[in-house]
Design a protein around this motif. Sequence first.
Motif, PDB file in Angstrom:
ATOM      1  N   SER A   1       0.818  -1.217   0.000  1.00 27.72           N
ATOM      2  CA  SER A   1       0.000   0.000   0.000  1.00 27.72           C
ATOM      3  C   SER A   1       0.850   1.264   0.000  1.00 27.72           C
ATOM      4  CB  SER A   1      -0.941   0.009   1.210  1.00 27.72           C
ATOM      5  OG  SER A   1      -0.191  -0.110   2.414  1.00 27.72           O
ATOM      6  N   ASP A   2       2.058   1.182   0.586  1.00 34.87           N
ATOM      7  CA  ASP A   2       2.918   2.364   0.604  1.00 34.87           C
ATOM      8  C   ASP A   2       3.670   2.550  -0.712  1.00 34.87           C
ATOM      9  OD1 ASP A   2       4.585   0.199   0.775  1.00 34.87           O
ATOM     10  OD2 ASP A   2       5.507   0.760   2.682  1.00 34.87           O
ATOM     11  N   GLY A   3       3.608   1.536  -1.584  1.00 35.21           N
ATOM     12  CA  GLY A   3       4.258   1.639  -2.877  1.00 35.21           C
ATOM     13  C   GLY A   3       5.773   1.666  -2.817  1.00 35.21           C
ATOM     14  N   ARG A   4       6.355   1.233  -1.711  1.00 37.04           N
ATOM     15  CA  ARG A   4       7.811   1.327  -1.549  1.00 37.04           C
ATOM     16  C   ARG A   4       8.561   0.264  -2.354  1.00 37.04           C
ATOM     17  NH1 ARG A   4       9.637   1.586   4.482  1.00 37.04           N
ATOM     18  NH2 ARG A   4      11.615   1.933   3.362  1.00 37.04           N
ATOM     19  N   ILE A   5       7.878  -0.813  -2.692  1.00 35.59           N
ATOM     20  CA  ILE A   5       8.541  -1.858  -3.476  1.00 35.59           C
ATOM     21  C   ILE A   5       8.114  -1.722  -4.937  1.00 35.59           C
ATOM     22  CG2 ILE A   5       8.897  -4.329  -3.782  1.00 35.59           C
ATOM     23  CD1 ILE A   5       8.205  -4.705  -0.860  1.00 35.59           C
ATOM     24  N   PRO A   6       9.038  -1.434  -5.822  1.00 36.93           N
ATOM     25  CA  PRO A   6       8.685  -1.312  -7.237  1.00 36.93           C
ATOM     26  C   PRO A   6       8.556  -2.678  -7.892  1.00 36.93           C
ATOM     27  CG  PRO A   6      11.011  -0.942  -6.962  1.00 36.93           C
ATOM     28  CD  PRO A   6      10.453  -1.150  -5.566  1.00 36.93           C
ATOM     29  N   SER A   7       7.859  -2.736  -8.982  1.00 36.50           N
ATOM     30  CA  SER A   7       7.765  -3.983  -9.736  1.00 36.50           C
ATOM     31  C   SER A   7       8.964  -4.110 -10.662  1.00 36.50           C
ATOM     32  CB  SER A   7       6.463  -4.024 -10.540  1.00 36.50           C
ATOM     33  OG  SER A   7       6.354  -2.879 -11.368  1.00 36.50           O
ATOM     34  N   GLY A   8       9.248  -5.359 -11.051  1.00 37.54           N
ATOM     35  CA  GLY A   8      10.343  -5.611 -11.968  1.00 37.54           C
ATOM     36  C   GLY A   8      11.647  -6.036 -11.322  1.00 37.54           C
ATOM     37  N   ILE A   9      11.758  -5.933  -9.986  1.00 33.85           N
ATOM     38  CA  ILE A   9      13.019  -6.298  -9.318  1.00 33.85           C
ATOM     39  C   ILE A   9      13.016  -7.785  -8.973  1.00 33.85           C
ATOM     40  CG2 ILE A   9      13.331  -3.980  -8.386  1.00 33.85           C
ATOM     41  CD1 ILE A   9      12.359  -4.989  -5.700  1.00 33.85           C
ATOM     42  N   SER A  10      14.215  -8.326  -8.742  1.00 30.95           N
ATOM     43  CA  SER A  10      14.356  -9.741  -8.420  1.00 30.95           C
ATOM     44  C   SER A  10      13.763 -10.051  -7.039  1.00 30.95           C
ATOM     45  CB  SER A  10      15.830 -10.151  -8.442  1.00 30.95           C
ATOM     46  OG  SER A  10      16.388  -9.932  -9.726  1.00 30.95           O
ATOM     47  N   ALA A  11      13.293 -11.278  -6.892  1.00 33.71           N
ATOM     48  CA  ALA A  11      12.675 -11.686  -5.629  1.00 33.71           C
ATOM     49  C   ALA A  11      12.984 -13.149  -5.355  1.00 33.71           C
ATOM     50  CB  ALA A  11      11.162 -11.468  -5.676  1.00 33.71           C
ATOM     51  N   GLU A  12      13.069 -13.480  -4.075  1.00 34.82           N
ATOM     52  CA  GLU A  12      13.253 -14.862  -3.641  1.00 34.82           C
ATOM     53  C   GLU A  12      12.119 -15.214  -2.691  1.00 34.82           C
ATOM     54  OE1 GLU A  12      17.102 -17.157  -2.332  1.00 34.82           O
ATOM     55  OE2 GLU A  12      16.168 -16.309  -0.539  1.00 34.82           O
ATOM     56  N   ALA A  13      11.403 -16.265  -3.019  1.00 33.79           N
ATOM     57  CA  ALA A  13      10.263 -16.692  -2.205  1.00 33.79           C
ATOM     58  C   ALA A  13      10.618 -17.937  -1.404  1.00 33.79           C
ATOM     59  CB  ALA A  13       9.064 -16.973  -3.096  1.00 33.79           C
ATOM     60  N   LYS A  14      10.173 -17.953  -0.153  1.00 34.23           N
ATOM     61  CA  LYS A  14      10.322 -19.117   0.711  1.00 34.23           C
ATOM     62  C   LYS A  14       8.929 -19.538   1.156  1.00 34.23           C
ATOM     63  CE  LYS A  14      14.935 -17.866   2.387  1.00 34.23           C
ATOM     64  NZ  LYS A  14      15.773 -17.542   3.561  1.00 34.23           N
ATOM     65  N   ILE A  15       8.554 -20.762   0.780  1.00 33.70           N
ATOM     66  CA  ILE A  15       7.199 -21.242   1.034  1.00 33.70           C
ATOM     67  C   ILE A  15       7.273 -22.465   1.947  1.00 33.70           C
ATOM     68  CG2 ILE A  15       5.031 -21.947  -0.028  1.00 33.70           C
ATOM     69  CD1 ILE A  15       6.168 -20.821  -2.683  1.00 33.70           C
ATOM     70  N   PRO A  16       6.848 -22.356   3.208  1.00 30.14           N
ATOM     71  CA  PRO A  16       6.867 -23.516   4.111  1.00 30.14           C
ATOM     72  C   PRO A  16       5.926 -24.607   3.611  1.00 30.14           C
ATOM     73  CG  PRO A  16       6.580 -21.454   5.327  1.00 30.14           C
ATOM     74  CD  PRO A  16       6.382 -21.129   3.880  1.00 30.14           C
TER      75      PRO A  16
END
Length: 381
Positions: free
Chosen positions: A260-275
């Motif tokens: 909601s704060d818009g601090r994370i832009p789209s298009g950047i790399s991400a790593e997901a950890k799913i239990p």
Amino acid sequence: MKKSYIIAAVLALALTAWVLGGYFLRTDVKEVANAPEDTKPVPAMTVSVRTQEAKPVSQVVVAQGQAEPNRTVTVRAETMGQVAEILADEGSTVATGDVIVRLEQNDRQARIARAKARVREQESAYEAAQALGKKGYQTQRQADQIYSSLQTAKAELEEAQIEIERLEIKAPFEGDVLSVPVELGAYVDTNGEVATIVDNHPLVASVQITQQKITDLKVGQTASVTFATGQEREGKIRYIAARADEKTRTFRVEIELPNSDGRIPSGISAEAKIPTGSVMAHFVSPADLSLNDAGKLGVKTVSQDNRVVFHEAVIVMSDADGAWVIGLPPKARIITLGHGYVQIGEQVQVAEEQGGAGMAGSKEAAARLTTGGVGEPTAAQ
């Protein structure tokens, strides 16, 4: 003559000594060959052993991907015209219905005026036709034709009004203006590109999951995502592809995240950890691992009767300190020193460790890798 006898006697004695020496030599060799072997038992090899119990380890599917907007749209003109105003700059935020670009009206107001006049004219004609029809001076067919002309005039007026509304090109939803590829005074054709708007709230982390792990996931499952910026967000899986990519044999999975704060832009790399659950595993140092004759990775332990046992081990997580493995009994006596010098099934002597380095490493790893469950380390898959 006497000298000859003496020489003969010396030769006879030498020959006798040589013969007897060979006899005694053969006798000694035979006795040595037939001597009984030493029956004294060889002492068992001493190995260092650490006794430990398996601990619960949270399994986690780790996948790489990127942040994507919730939706992206290219705003296009629904009519042609010259750009009169640009009301939203690139990088600005717009709300639903905000005007991005306004086109020149030109003669469109005049068209509306003519359409209104035409409607009024046909309304009067229709009213007159109805009055004459009641008196029998006009047929119903003539009245219907006038009514049809009235409806056509109204439709032309509505089209002219819609055309005026189309001069204001508006944002279809709240978002950030990514681009405005038009200039003031430029001419825009119908369906011409005016702006691109992205909606980064919520944000979507799109990752690729291998076919071996896809059955461990389900929609609504929680996930933690770390971005290239170092920021982290907790979210839930909202989409799992029903078909694998033909080239990579991986499945696209979308994780919805608050932004909601818009601090994370789209298009950047991400790593997901799913239990995906937990297993009971042992922490061992790299030095505790070995290979059996078949080349299988595992751990040597000592049974209750002090014999060497080999357990094939599956690594569920590893780091610089060691690895969490499954395949061992819940309580295991792990050989930490000397496993390379003993064979499977061999009887050994045991020297128990007291709080060895391996256990210390286990505790440190557990403390470092805890992700929600108290004292439960996390195993990445």
